[in-house]
Scaffold this active site. Structure first.
Site, PDB file in Angstrom:
ATOM      1  N   CYS A 287       0.827  -1.202   0.000  1.00  0.00           N
ATOM      2  CA  CYS A 287       0.000   0.000   0.000  1.00  0.00           C
ATOM      3  C   CYS A 287       0.862   1.253   0.000  1.00  0.00           C
ATOM      4  O   CYS A 287       0.388   2.336  -0.274  1.00  0.00           O
ATOM      5  CB  CYS A 287      -0.917  -0.002   1.206  1.00  0.00           C
ATOM      6  SG  CYS A 287      -2.036  -1.392   1.175  1.00  0.00           S
TER       7      CYS A 287
ATOM      8  N   CYS B 228      -5.286  -0.616   6.812  1.00  0.00           N
ATOM      9  CA  CYS B 228      -4.259   0.075   6.019  1.00  0.00           C
ATOM     10  C   CYS B 228      -4.966   0.826   4.896  1.00  0.00           C
ATOM     11  O   CYS B 228      -6.167   1.059   4.955  1.00  0.00           O
ATOM     12  CB  CYS B 228      -3.222  -0.905   5.475  1.00  0.00           C
ATOM     13  SG  CYS B 228      -3.904  -2.049   4.272  1.00  0.00           S
TER      14      CYS B 228
END
Ligand SMILES: [Zn+2]
Length: 479
Positions: free
Chosen positions: A226, A432
């Site tokens: 990410c 996340c």
């Protein structure tokens, strides 16, 4: 007139300046190789000894393919069009998004939603209508790569996935096209001119290909995190501009004998001799690190690898293997989709998670909440956490988590100790940006025995903050 300039010289200059208007095409039977407009347009580079008239003619007759009309492809296309490259092909399947605009300089706010190739063609036509643009509104695949690339003289790899890099490089080796390859991430960039000179596979005098430099792809997990996607506009812009410069140099250095198009199955001996005589620059890898001093470093690359799968005598990559689809580039580079290795009990949807938070905020009898507030660990990097975060969430970046060695003896990291102090009946909810790093974190926490032998639940919030924004809170910032 008595300004010191003889009339005949003056007339010749005026005649040349009037070419563009179509009034005077010839004077005294002489035909100029470029139009008056072209002399004016390219004047500043025509007087460069590195270019000159011969170089400009090569640019005019050249065709360049730009694969990827994003952060690299936009500045590259602009400068190649500006310089007068006769034909520019553009490959991209995507549409312009507002998050592209800080770096993809051919597109603009009014073009959001338009296809990137269409947007780029509009820009290039506006910049220089001498340039013929060929849009390829598609992604590059093994099925179409050879067909598209074979139409051009020089290729720029402006893509951002390992699978496309190998595919484009292999195709360029098979078709004997020089390849200018660049990449950029965060504050850094790389640049290489590959397969230059573009000799057939097995010819040691040819330039190395992408597989010579990177025989194995990077681990798939390192590609899809990410944290990826961060980039400074001028960093990727610098690399794209340098790609255009290298492409111009390759074109101008091409001997006129090489201008004739090459047939796949036909090796022209005379052309080979020409290429042999011509000494290409030794290959280099240029490294750009925008926050270092100095910002540029150059590493000398070795020549072709004797065992390269694409360009050596024992190459397994062939036109047949590429066309047959037996080369699975995505497989070769590892599956890049989300990790998905968790049990259903280890995951929670954002909607259920939102309900959990709502329950903990709702006071019932005696001023006590229905449930204890969930412990929410946000594993994005701190700079992202500072942008926006869920109320009460704790930040432990995945880079810290992934670098903590579970097998190491001695005192464990402070953050591990702190998490151990949380009562066992309180689950840890991991979130996340997109939902990949959070899954990796759940696995990592198990390895670190933070689940205390199964007595503590460690739960992935599926889809991350993107899903949270899409399904729970439309006001949560998207970045
Ligand atoms: Zn190679």
């Amino acid at each position: 007139m008595n300004d010191g300039v003889p009339d005949d010289v003056k007339n010749e200059i005026f005649a040349a300046l009037r070419f563009g208007d179509g009034e005077v095409e010839r004077k005294g039977g002489r035909e100029w190789p470029l139009s008056g407009d072209e002399y004016r347009r390219y004047g500043r580079q025509l007087i460069m000894p590195e270019v000159g008239l011969a170089g400009q003619m090569k640019l005019k007759n050249a065709s360049v393919l730009i694969v990827g009309v994003g952060g690299l492809g936009c500045p590259a296309a602009a400068y190649l069009a500006g310089a007068g490259v006769g034909t520019i092909g553009l490959v991209d399947a995507d549409d312009v998004e507002v998050s592209n605009l800080h770096r993809q300089i051919l597109h603009g706010t009014a073009k959001v939603g338009m296809s990137k190739v269409e947007s780029a063609v509009l820009y290039i036509n506006g910049l220089n209508d001498e340039v013929q643009c060929i849009p390829h509104h598609e992604r590059i695949f093994p099925e179409n790569a050879l067909g598209i690339i074979s139409q051009y003289d020089v290729v720029l790899d402006c893509t951002d996935t390992p699978a496309s890099r190998y595919l484009i490089s292999d195709s360029c080796v098979l078709l004997r096209k020089p390849l200018v390859s660049a990449s950029a991430l965060r504050t850094e960039g790389q640049l290489m001119v590959l397969n230059n000179p573009p000799r057939p596979a097995g010819d040691v005098h040819g330039g190395p290909c992408y597989r010579c430099i990177f025989p194995k792809p990077p681990p798939a997990a390192s590609v899809v995190t990410c944290g990826e996607g961060g980039i400074l506009g001028p960093v990727v812009g610098t690399m794209g501009v340098l790609q255009s410069l290298e492409a111009l140099k390759v074109i101008i250095a091409t001997s006129s004998e090489e201008d004739t198009p090459m047939e796949l199955d036909e090796i022209d001996a005379q052309q080979q001799q020409q290429q042999q005589r011509k000494k290409a620059d030794p290959p280099n890898l240029l490294l750009f690190s925008s926050f270092s001093k100095p910002m540029f470093r150059s590493i000398r690359l070795r020549s072709r690898r004797a065992d390269c799968a694409a360009c050596s005598a024992q190459a397994s990559v062939t036109v047949e293997s590429l066309n047959s689809g037996s080369l699975d580039y995505v497989q070769f580079c590892g599956v890049s989709s989300p990790v998905a290795a968790l049990q259903p009990s280890e995951r929670i949807s954002v909607k259920s998670f939102a309900q959990l938070i709502a329950d903990s905020e709702q006071e019932v009898h005696f001023g006590r909440p229905l449930a204890a507030p969930p412990v929410v660990l946000d594993v994005r990097e701190k700079v992202q956490f500072d942008l926006c975060s869920l109320k009460g969430s704790i930040n432990i970046p995945y880079s810290v988590i992934s670098s903590t060695d579970p097998s190491a003896t001695g005192p464990s990291a402070t953050w591990v100790d702190e998490l151990r102090r949380i009562p066992l009946d309180q689950a840890l909810y991991i979130i996340c940006r997109l939902g990949n790093d959070s899954q990796l974190t759940v696995k990592r926490f198990r390895e670190l025995a933070l689940d205390e032998g199964g007595r503590r639940r460690i739960v992935d919030v599926a889809g991350g903050l993107k899903a949270w924004r899409d399904k729970v809170d439309r006001d949560f910032p998207e970045y």
